[in-house]
Design an enzyme around this catalytic site. Sequence first.
Site, PDB file in Angstrom:
ATOM      1  N   GLN A 128      35.818  45.674  44.292  1.00  0.00           N
ATOM      2  CA  GLN A 128      36.981  44.936  44.583  1.00  0.00           C
ATOM      3  C   GLN A 128      38.200  45.297  44.010  1.00  0.00           C
ATOM      4  O   GLN A 128      38.542  45.296  42.806  1.00  0.00           O
ATOM      5  CB  GLN A 128      37.003  43.264  44.488  1.00  0.00           C
ATOM      6  CG  GLN A 128      38.062  42.640  44.737  1.00  0.00           C
ATOM      7  CD  GLN A 128      37.804  41.153  44.628  1.00  0.00           C
ATOM      8  OE1 GLN A 128      37.415  40.799  43.530  1.00  0.00           O
ATOM      9  NE2 GLN A 128      38.516  40.195  45.219  1.00  0.00           N
ATOM     10  N   GLY A 129      39.461  45.891  44.659  1.00  0.00           N
ATOM     11  CA  GLY A 129      40.431  46.598  44.254  1.00  0.00           C
ATOM     12  C   GLY A 129      41.760  45.638  44.490  1.00  0.00           C
ATOM     13  O   GLY A 129      42.384  45.808  45.432  1.00  0.00           O
ATOM     14  N   TYR A 130      41.776  44.563  43.711  1.00  0.00           N
ATOM     15  CA  TYR A 130      42.895  43.425  44.185  1.00  0.00           C
ATOM     16  C   TYR A 130      43.944  43.869  42.802  1.00  0.00           C
ATOM     17  O   TYR A 130      45.016  44.086  43.044  1.00  0.00           O
ATOM     18  CB  TYR A 130      42.477  42.209  44.273  1.00  0.00           C
ATOM     19  CG  TYR A 130      42.082  41.665  45.626  1.00  0.00           C
ATOM     20  CD1 TYR A 130      41.609  42.438  46.443  1.00  0.00           C
ATOM     21  CD2 TYR A 130      41.883  40.324  45.823  1.00  0.00           C
ATOM     22  CE1 TYR A 130      41.239  41.939  47.730  1.00  0.00           C
ATOM     23  CE2 TYR A 130      41.625  39.799  47.003  1.00  0.00           C
ATOM     24  CZ  TYR A 130      41.260  40.746  48.130  1.00  0.00           C
ATOM     25  OH  TYR A 130      40.638  40.189  49.104  1.00  0.00           O
ATOM     26  N   SER A 131      43.328  43.538  41.635  1.00  0.00           N
ATOM     27  CA  SER A 131      44.246  43.219  40.423  1.00  0.00           C
ATOM     28  C   SER A 131      44.978  44.530  40.090  1.00  0.00           C
ATOM     29  O   SER A 131      44.188  45.690  40.076  1.00  0.00           O
ATOM     30  CB  SER A 131      43.396  42.762  39.303  1.00  0.00           C
ATOM     31  OG  SER A 131      42.782  41.540  39.938  1.00  0.00           O
ATOM     32  N   GLU A 246      34.995  34.451  47.799  1.00  0.00           N
ATOM     33  CA  GLU A 246      34.609  34.784  46.366  1.00  0.00           C
ATOM     34  C   GLU A 246      34.842  33.412  45.482  1.00  0.00           C
ATOM     35  O   GLU A 246      33.723  33.493  44.438  1.00  0.00           O
ATOM     36  CB  GLU A 246      35.842  35.755  45.744  1.00  0.00           C
ATOM     37  CG  GLU A 246      35.549  36.142  44.340  1.00  0.00           C
ATOM     38  CD  GLU A 246      36.615  37.138  43.989  1.00  0.00           C
ATOM     39  OE1 GLU A 246      37.527  37.525  44.724  1.00  0.00           O
ATOM     40  OE2 GLU A 246      36.609  37.632  42.873  1.00  0.00           O
ATOM     41  N   GLU A 381      44.245  27.840  35.692  1.00  0.00           N
ATOM     42  CA  GLU A 381      45.445  27.444  35.824  1.00  0.00           C
ATOM     43  C   GLU A 381      46.028  27.553  37.398  1.00  0.00           C
ATOM     44  O   GLU A 381      46.294  26.569  38.018  1.00  0.00           O
ATOM     45  CB  GLU A 381      46.419  28.011  34.901  1.00  0.00           C
ATOM     46  CG  GLU A 381      46.439  27.686  33.724  1.00  0.00           C
ATOM     47  CD  GLU A 381      45.333  28.476  32.849  1.00  0.00           C
ATOM     48  OE1 GLU A 381      44.747  29.227  33.617  1.00  0.00           O
ATOM     49  OE2 GLU A 381      44.913  27.869  31.765  1.00  0.00           O
TER      50      GLU A 381
END
Length: 394
Positions: A128-131, A246, A381
């Site tokens: 998964q390439g999100y961040s 997720e 948070e």
Amino acid sequence: MDLTLSKDDLAFRDEVRAFLKDGVSDDMRRAVRLTTGFIYDPEVSLGFHKALTRKGWSVPHWPKEHGGPDWTAVQRYIFDTECARAGAPTHNASGSYFVGPVLIHYGTPEQKAKYLPKIVSGEDHWCQGYSEPGSGSDLASLRTRAVVEGDHYVVNGQKIWTTHAHKSNRIFMLVRTSTEGKRQEGITFLLADMNTPGIAVRPIRGNGGDHEFNEVFFDNVRVPLQQRVGEENKGWEVAKFLLEFERGGSLVAGRVRAQYAQLVKLVHERSPDDPDIAARLAEIGIDLDTMEMIDISVLSILQSGKNPGPISSLLKLRWSQIRQQVTELALETAGEDALRWEPLRPLYETLQLPPEEEELLALAPRYLNYRAYTIAGGTTEIQTNILAKTMLGL
Ligand SMILES: Cc1cc2nc3c(=O)[nH]c(=O)nc-3n(C[C@H](O)[C@H](O)[C@H](O)COP(=O)(O)OP(=O)(O)OC[C@H]3O[C@@H](n4cnc5c(N)ncnc54)[C@H](O)[C@@H]3O)c2cc1C
């Protein structure tokens, strides 16, 4: 809620148990017990996934037309619980739990035909390439750029914390395709092959010593336009759909319960008369029971083909806290006997000790790695912010 199993469900449970008796070897069970990170190495999980595929059970949460077994919510619950109880590994959630449902919902017929069968069979392994550095919680600020050149996107930029990028042959990713208007409206969802020229993977070690995540660099990487999911600049909608799976798309109760059972055993052996530990153990047990009921109610939403919605944030938030409490109490109970491990290689490869000693040595790295549970997949948070907005209307 009536939780009594019907005659048919009991027969199904026996079928699952019989399958697991042959399907989960002692070595596999040991590797699962000694895995201290977030996910199982494919070296541990792929064999079991293939056995599930042969049985038609490798994607229990998918519709029948794409390879799902067409189970009821109760059957799915029985299956997941029995797998956890038998110590079976789960395989590549990024494929079957994250990008799979996205492709079923948003994919073109060609994308479905190309990718879904290879998730079912385990042939493809996804990451998964999100961040990105500086774009984690504030994902919409991501800067990895994709520019159209002929019939390809040309991608430049960097991803970070990419779990198992070094073990994956495919990546799904968010890229910036426009800098006009709202930030969310310039993001596109792409699928890429990890062996495309210009992709480089660099390891990051977790604080428990495991190598699970990585940095991934993109230098003029050419991705065919057909590998875009959804419309250009509409990737935010796809990204959010995926995040709900997720955060709340899989049953975790069985897995946590298996670790809780180990904790109960440890407490009985080492601190049977400590009232503080007994009280904390009971508190975790009650939370576990409560969360399991919520898990079960969400399961029927998932089985009806819908995405879980904002309750996924509640599940993510509380399960991550409970998992941490279990590892905290285990480490405290074991004391200094647990503080000895070889951090740089998987324990299941390095240790050769009696089972009880091996399990003690897994406690410290697991405790350290599980600190990340309240960060991965969206921090505590951020989940509380989402719940405040969507469920409390604040
Ligand atoms: C084990 C693990 C595996 C991961 N795997 C992947 C992966 O495979 N693919 C991937 O793309 N990413 C992955 N991630 C990255 C993960 O999604 C991010 O770490 C997460 O979204 C937080 O982003 P960040 O690390 O940039 O922290 P930041 O966003 O910089 O947050 C730092 C701190 O500020 C707080 N904060 C930030 N914004 C707010 C706000 N608006 N209100 C209140 N507090 C706020 C956060 O809660 C946190 O405490 C993984 C992370 C971990 C720990």
